[in-house]
Motif scaffolding. Structure first.
Motif: not given
Length: 657
Positions: A450-451, A475, A477, A552-553, A555, A558, A560, A568, A570
């Motif tokens: 997810d990230a 996306a 950040i 981000e919505k 993606a 994410v 970063s 944050r 995830w």
């Protein structure tokens, strides 16, 4: 009684609310408006509650209404149509609560039959219903407090100053809420620098606590006097500022080449010097605040001469900013600094200072000087990762009577907690974080996380391109435009031109950039990473990848830096392989690793860390990222074989066969 609906809206507001509005669009100049009441929705700038007016009108397609959303402190008046989605929803919910209708009506979109309050009327009737205070100490959070939370609530009784060390995911906000609910007979102020954190607190804390950013407190005290300057639409170029300042050019010689900063660039550094002053707790501007290019900072005589040029210009800017009407564009940090210099009093029984490990120095100075208030600092000193930009770890600086802990995490299970504790132990933490029993978490490879969290911008770009090559929408950040601007500035230098980019304006060509990095590697750290990106990926490919970044919505993943991911979480998180080897990490890097690890809730992928080589081993090799390296096939030395005699076309086409 006066029928205010017959007045143009600006006159209505001034007569009825006793406050002028500074600028209105044409639709608000008309009459026919009706006051609807005061909301509990805070202004974006000053956090004063908005007040609402509505005006019905008819078209051939049906009945509609305009909204006018007014902040009497800022003097602003806006329509509902300019608000973002969450804010619109908040206003619709408020409208529903005061009108009794179950349908949400939005401005100039849906036909409606608005329930409007007719004049004449008494304003007192329209005040929102007061919240009923809780008289007993009751925990409303929906679950039983832990022993650590109970100890904090008990420890805060009386007037003793305390600090709360809340390790990652340990329910810090819930604990502060319980603490506030246990003392509703006292007036509290909750302060945090980040507005999103404050907005969350507003929705959870009892009415006995006023939740505000530092800027919100300062605006109500001083900032409102500068409202006309804050809301000015004037835009000034650095060339215009330079002309007003009568700024000179600045030339100097380095070991690389001759350099010249034009007056507009000097004006930019003068304004940045004022910004540095506003981020400090100092009472006067001095040479210590002067912003200067790294190539000047690396040479003491040049640095001293540059400071002598810039400091008087910065003082002229600051003196202008102190005026209610002046030349320079005004921003929120200016009135915050003015507020701090005035030694203000907040006037609460107790102050909850959140995210204290990355405290803004100005606000920390204000809070620490509140001699009549109980001070409660909360944060995680092992997540202090912004010292490089001036933040202060208040948890290590302040003097308190009690030091209490939250160690039970509700975010992740034992596996992730164990990995986080490896770094806490390296940081000599006196306590470790506990994983939540029953919450399954694991450390293993994840195909589609997810990230993806990185240490550097280079890692971000590498992860971005890797995920895009798999067809995933990515996306980032942060401000991708900053990376694009830097790449475009590099393009200009590579093409033989010059650039106005503040970090590259001193260099006449690309070779001088590379020369500076080679000669001053420590001073060049700010641009070295970005230059490595350019060297590795090329400007065209880099800009193309950045232009494909999505919100981000939308993606699939994410990407970063770990710095920007703080706060944050995830389910599945992968850590990129651009972190340092654990053996090479200093305390700052250890804290950054701890932050990155504790963003994961379910699965943590650290497989790329297996490829990280300690610096000691890397010293066996030399690699200069500013030089283009080529990979060539090996030379095979074999006895020369004499070719057979061939003639004609065959010999020219294949002479060795």
């Amino acid at each position: 009684m006066t029928d205010f609906s017959k007045l143009p809206l600006p006159e209505f507001i001034e007569k009825f609310l006793g406050a002028p509005v500074f600028e209105v669009i044409p639709r608000f100049e008309s009459s026919g408006w009706y006051y609807q009441g005061k909301t509990e929705i805070g202004c974006f700038d000053c956090e004063n509650d908005y007040e609402v007016f509505r005006k019905p009108y008819e078209t051939t397609k049906g009945d509609y209404e305009y909204w006018a959303i007014v902040c009497t402190t800022c003097g602003s008046c806006n329509g509902l149509d300019v608000m973002d989605g969450p804010t619109k929803k908040a206003f619709r919910n408020w409208s529903d609560s005061v009108s009794g209708t179950e349908e949400y009506k939005i401005e100039i979109v849906c036909p409606i039959n608005p329930i409007l309050i007719q004049a004449p009327y008494e304003r007192e009737v329209l005040k929102p219903i007061a919240r009923v205070p809780v008289k007993e100490v009751v925990i409303h959070s929906g679950f039983s407090p832990t022993q650590e939370q109970i100890a904090i609530i008990e420890g805060a009784k009386g007037n003793t100053d305390i600090s709360i060390e809340a390790l990652a995911g340990t329910g810090k906000t819930s604990t502060l809420k319980m603490l506030a609910e246990s003392r509703v007979n006292l007036k509290g102020t909750y302060v945090a620098f980040n507005k999103s954190i404050v907005d969350e607190a507003k929705s959870k804390f009892p009415s006995s606590v006023s939740c505000s950013t530092a800027h919100g407190l300062a605006y109500r005290a001083i900032g409102r006097d500068y409202a006309s300057r804050l809301h000015s639409t004037q835009r000034l170029s650095f060339k215009q500022i330079a002309e007003w300042l009568e700024a000179p050019a600045f030339g100097f010689k380095s070991s690389i080449s001759n350099h010249v900063l034009d007056p507009a660039q000097i004006a930019r550094y003068a304004q940045a010097t004022v910004r540095n002053f506003c981020k400090s707790i100092d009472h006067e501007l001095s040479t210590k605040h002067v912003e200067m290019p790294v190539i000047i900072r690396a040479d003491s005589p040049n640095a001293e001469a540059f400071a002598r040029k810039v400091l008087p210009l910065a003082k002229k800017i600051w003196n202008d900013l102190l005026l209610h009407e002046g030349f320079m564009r005004f921003n929120h940090d200016y009135y915050l600094k003015m507020w701090q210099l005035g030694k203000p009093r907040i006037g609460s029984d107790y102050i909850l200072f959140d995210e204290a490990q990355d405290a803004d120095p100005v606000m920390l100075d204000v809070v620490n000087s509140q001699s009549s208030s109980q001070l409660i600092y909360c944060g995680d000193q092992f997540q202090a990762i912004y010292e490089w930009r001036g933040a202060k770890n208040a948890l290590k600086m302040v003097h308190v009577d009690k030091h209490l802990w939250l160690t039970q995490s509700f975010r992740f299970g034992a596996a992730i907690a164990d990995e986080a504790n490896r770094f806490l132990e390296l940081l000599d933490a006196p306590k470790l974080v506990k994983g939540l029993v029953g919450l399954k978490s694991s450390l293993k490879g994840v195909l589609n996380p997810d990230a993806i969290l990185c240490r550097t911008n280079a890692g971000v770009i590498s992860a971005l391109m890797g995920e895009q090559s798999k067809g995933r929408l990515v996306a980032i950040i942060g401000r991708t435009q900053e990376l694009i601007d830097f790449a475009e500035a590099c393009q200009q230098l590579m093409a033989g031109g010059r650039t106005g980019h503040p970090e590259l304006a001193l260099f006449s060509n690309w070779e001088s950039v590379l020369g500076f990095i080679a000669e001053y590697p420590d001073e060049a750290q700010e641009i070295k990473t970005m230059v490595e990106l350019i060297q590795s990926f090329g400007t065209g490919r880099l800009i193309s990848a950045l232009n494909q970044v999505v919100p981000e919505k939308q993606a699939d993943v994410v990407v970063s830096t770990a710095h920007r991911a703080k706060g944050r979480e995830w389910n599945d998180v992968r850590l990129q392989g651009d972190f340092l080897h654990v053996d090479d990490m200093d305390s700052e890097d250890l804290r950054l690793a701890y932050v990155a690890i504790t963003r994961a809730q379910r699965t943590l992928d650290m497989t790329s860390w297996d490829t990280i080589i300690p610096l000691e081993k890397q010293k066996r090799f030399t690699y200069d990222p500013t030089v283009t390296h080529r990979t060539r096939p090996p030379i095979i030395v074999e006895p020369e074989s004499k070719p057979a005699d061939k003639k004609g076309i065959a010999s020219r086409l294949n002479p060795w066969k």
